[in-house]
Design a protein around this motif. Structure first.
Motif, mmCIF file in Angstrom:
data_model
loop_
_atom_site.group_PDB
_atom_site.id
_atom_site.type_symbol
_atom_site.label_atom_id
_atom_site.label_comp_id
_atom_site.label_asym_id
_atom_site.label_seq_id
_atom_site.Cartn_x
_atom_site.Cartn_y
_atom_site.Cartn_z
ATOM 1 N N ALA A 85 0.656 -1.241 0.091
ATOM 2 C CA ALA A 85 -0.466 -0.296 0.228
ATOM 3 C C ALA A 85 0.890 1.181 0.469
ATOM 4 N N GLY A 89 0.257 4.100 -3.693
ATOM 5 C CA GLY A 89 0.033 4.632 -2.724
ATOM 6 C C GLY A 89 0.516 5.820 -2.104
ATOM 7 N N ASN A 263 -5.149 2.214 -3.520
ATOM 8 C CA ASN A 263 -4.974 1.516 -2.817
ATOM 9 C C ASN A 263 -4.774 1.007 -1.131
#
Length: 480
Positions: A85, A89, A263
């Motif tokens: 993640a 992101g 994400n």
């Protein structure tokens, strides 16, 4: 080729459109309809655990149900998933993981409350339940409950256990140099010892192992935070401002706020499983205390908080404070988490992550099996022969998963999970009126100073749909 194309198409529909927005939307729906239960009644999520007594001859304790659900939830996603993640992101993805967990506490409460309400006793007199049961008994759609059960057995009972075994094998091989075949065999032996003892055995192991692994992991995280305490406020602020597009360019994240949002939502949903229809299967096995369906719903809502707000945040801070996370880097997943811990605590950081992954993934295997056993009961295969076949299948998948990666098979599991989650979301929204009534009943009794108890007479609309013999006053339940 046609089968592969179908699976890819299903995954695109489920995971790019239906579930990302559906899970988030349903979480917001229940948050609003239940009057922000996870905020207004946040202390109650802890009180139902603090006051939890033992189970009875039919069910496990609420604390055991929480630890089994955490055994499944707290897996490699809490270590590798957070790293993914972050790299995909940016730091802002962690903020959206928090938001997903916050609304997910309401979703998990709703689905687990329904699982408690519609549970049954199997041939051995033990509680069994879950989405398949409230779909069948609450909505009157047994065929849809059967489809849900088959999807769950395929995804959680079999293939996802191969994924967890694969993560263990990779980590242990990298840290200790053991051959994967022996890692797989050893893992299968350990799993067999636990799962052949049934759900009670799983609950007993989870009750010990899950708190141990969580406390050990969080202890290392707290050490890291303490050492870098002056930097922590800046990192938390970085997470917040990155979520709204103020920092992505500096971190080399393509897509800005959209990348952080998508994400964070994806990794958050995959980690805490709120709305997926998995954790209600073990929630139904508990004897609630207080003896009301809502109390076990609160227990499972707490599981979402622990998984994402506590453990995932610990991983994120360790990575961000390590100095090994740089813009545009290619290193991600488990390797990034290992590198971060090595930077903090030296060469044994890699070993610590390998051990953590072993415990996290192993408990996921036994937790996932417990869900599948409930589903086997629903489809009429919960007898000794049926469960023996399931157990052998689980062990075979553990050994196979430790050796190879076959993305088509894993994609099939994703499609199965997507199907079961979609079915579950539709069901809990359709039954949301019952959830609201149960919630009002629970907190009305609390407000008058009473210990909440479910009374069949207050729910005439449920006659013939629930097992009224289960919901006797708490004092009348035969203790172990």
């Amino acid at each position: 080729m046609a089968f592969i194309d179908l699976i890819d198409f299903m995954n695109e529909i489920f995971w790019d459109y239906v579930l990302i927005y559906g899970l988030l939307g349903v979480g917001i729906f229940f948050t609003l309809r239940l009057g922000f239960i996870q905020i207004r009644h946040f202390p109650e999520y802890f009180r139902v655990i603090k006051g939890s007594r033992g189970g009875d001859k039919a069910g496990i304790s609420p604390l055991q149900a929480l630890t089994v659900s955490l055994a499944s939830r707290v897996g490699t996603g809490n270590l590798a998933g957070v790293a993914v993640a972050l790299t995909a992101g940016g730091p802002g993805a962690i903020f959206w993981m928090w938001m997903v967990a916050l609304v997910g506490m309401a979703t998990s409460y709703a689905e687990s409350t329904l699982a408690q309400l519609y549970k049954i006793k199997n041939a051995e007199g033990q509680y069994r339940g879950g989405p398949a049961f409230y779909i069948s008994r609450g909505l009157g759609l047994p065929w849809l409950g059967g489809l849900f059960s088959i999807s769950l057995i395929l995804a959680f009972g079999l293939i996802f256990n191969a994924v967890q075994a694969n993560s263990i094998a990779d980590a242990v091989e990298a840290a200790f140099g053991f051959e994967k075949i022996w890692i797989g065999v050893g893992l299968a032996v350990l799993a067999a010892i636990v799962i052949f003892g049934g759900i009670r055995s799983i609950a007993s192991v989870a009750e010990i192992v899950v708190p141990f692994m969580a406390i050990a992991y969080l202890a290392v995280a707290l050490y890291v935070v303490a050492v870098h305490i002056t930097e922590v406020p800046a990192m938390l602020w970085l997470i917040v401002k990155s979520a709204f597009g103020y920092q992505e360019a500096a971190w080399g994240v393509a897509g800005g706020i959209t990348a952080a949002l998508l994400n964070g939502v994806k990794r958050g949903l995959f980690s805490n499983e709120a709305g997926m229809g998995s954790s209600p299967n073990i929630a139904a096995v508990a004897t609630p205390d207080p003896h009301h369906p809502s109390s076990q719903g609160l227990v499972q809502g707490l599981g979402v908080f622990i998984d994402t707000i506590v453990i995932c945040t610990a991983t994120a801070l360790m990575i961000l404070l390590s100095g090994v996370y740089t813009p545009g880097q290619e290193v991600t997943g488990t390797e990034l988490t290992q590198n971060a811990l090595t930077a903090h605590i030296g060469d044994w950081g890699q070993i610590f992550v390998a051990v953590a992954i072993f415990f996290f993934a192993f408990t996921s295997i036994i937790g996932n099996y417990s869900y599948a056993e409930n589903a086997m009961t629903f489809i009429g295969a919960g007898n000794r022969l049926g469960l023996s076949i399931l157990k052998v299948g689980v062990l075979a998948m553990v050994i196979w998963g430790s050796l190879v990666k076959v993305m088509t098979v894993f994609n099939t599991a994703d499609a199965s999970m997507g199907l079961m989650a979609t079915i579950n979301l539709i069901a809990i929204v359709a039954l949301s009126g019952t959830v609201v009534k149960l919630t009002k009943d629970y907190f009305r009794q609390k407000a008058t100073g009473l210990e909440p108890r479910f009374d069949n007479d207050d729910y005439p609309e449920l006659q013939g749909k629930i097992d009224s013999t289960i919901w006797t006053p708490r004092g009348d339940v035969e203790k172990v």
